[in-house]
Design an enzyme around this catalytic site. Sequence first.
Site, short mmCIF file in Angstrom:
data_model
loop_
_atom_site.label_atom_id
_atom_site.label_comp_id
_atom_site.label_asym_id
_atom_site.label_seq_id
_atom_site.Cartn_x
_atom_site.Cartn_y
_atom_site.Cartn_z
CG ASP A 195 -2.15 0.85 1.09
OD1 ASP A 195 -2.24 1.62 0.11
OD2 ASP A 195 -3.05 0.73 1.95
CD GLU A 207 -5.53 2.85 2.46
OE1 GLU A 207 -5.25 3.07 1.27
OE2 GLU A 207 -5.34 3.67 3.36
CE LYS A 220 3.02 10.77 -1.09
NZ LYS A 220 2.26 9.58 -1.37
N GLY A 275 -4.71 7.76 4.47
CA GLY A 275 -6.11 8.18 4.41
C GLY A 275 -6.35 9.41 3.57
N GLY A 276 -5.28 9.89 2.91
CA GLY A 276 -5.46 11.05 2.02
C GLY A 276 -6.51 10.78 0.95
N GLY A 277 -6.66 9.52 0.57
CA GLY A 277 -7.67 9.15 -0.42
C GLY A 277 -8.95 8.64 0.23
O1 LIG Z 1 -6.67 6.68 1.55
C1 LIG Z 1 -5.71 6.61 0.81
C2 LIG Z 1 -4.48 5.90 1.11
O2 LIG Z 1 -4.13 5.89 2.46
C3 LIG Z 1 -3.29 6.15 0.22
O3 LIG Z 1 -2.47 5.04 0.34
C4 LIG Z 1 -2.49 7.36 0.55
O4 LIG Z 1 -3.34 8.49 0.56
C5 LIG Z 1 -1.34 7.58 -0.44
O5 LIG Z 1 -1.86 7.82 -1.70
P1 LIG Z 1 -0.94 8.19 -2.93
O6 LIG Z 1 -0.14 6.96 -3.27
O7 LIG Z 1 -1.91 8.55 -4.02
O8 LIG Z 1 -0.10 9.35 -2.53
#
Ligand SMILES: O=C[C@H](O)[C@H](O)[C@H](O)COP(=O)(O)O
Length: 232
Positions: free
Chosen positions: A83, A105, A123, A97-99
């Site tokens: 993830d 998850e 990140k 949780g940004g998405g």
């Molecule tokens: O709810 C979303 C998740 O936790 C994502 O894994 C997290 O936001 C990272 O997303 P991205 O890979 O688009 O930066």
Amino acid sequence: MNIEALKRQAAARALEEVRDGMKLGLGTGSTAKHFVDLLGEKVRAGLNVVGVPTSEATRIQAEQCGVPLTTLDEVDRLDLTVDGADEIDSALNLIKGGGGALLREKIVAAASDRMIVIADDSKWVDVLGRFPLPVELVPFGLAATRRAMAGAFAETGNSGQMVLRKDKDGHAFVTDGGHWIVDAQLGRISDAPRLAGLLTSIPGVAEHGLFIGLASLAVLAGSQGIRVIERR
Ligand SMILES: O=C[C@H](O)[C@H](O)[C@H](O)COP(=O)(O)O
């Protein structure tokens, strides 16, 4: 190299950890999307795995890619979850949780023997909290839950604005579980493990985005190459 190429590199490195016959947790977000895409290529070439998606978006993508799916009601444990994350610190504690997929998850990660977090190296942080901490809430009693959250922040030496997440139409963002999300702008989170415990104990908090002690490996892709970091 552009950021999508870095995310894909991290996903490709995590794919090397996948073995035939594995039961996999499939993450959500733009980085996890690369992993599901690459996994689909392997499945179409004969790899035998089964996945549990962490969101409706991932379920749809995995189905389109031909990755066979199951549920946590049908299998006991998962071998590995891959993830993304919004922030990763040196203890491999995460903000996620940004998405908006944090609840599923975390359930999936906790049901997995290993969790690999994949990301571009932007990140990686010294201290969690610059990214607003998502907290998923039951809509009923929102104000009371927010007051209890403020108490948990104060008790751990944290403070900051709490903002109800909105969708593009200006309505409250609704998660796959039918909950709302409040993003807490804490800046630098002090004592993340204790804060995580306090938030978990608040009635009305469905889940929060602090993933403490769940990730065992981080794969970070940057312009200098790939770093693989194991939890100490
Ligand atoms: O709810 C979303 C998740 O936790 C994502 O894994 C997290 O936001 C990272 O997303 P991205 O890979 O688009 O930066």
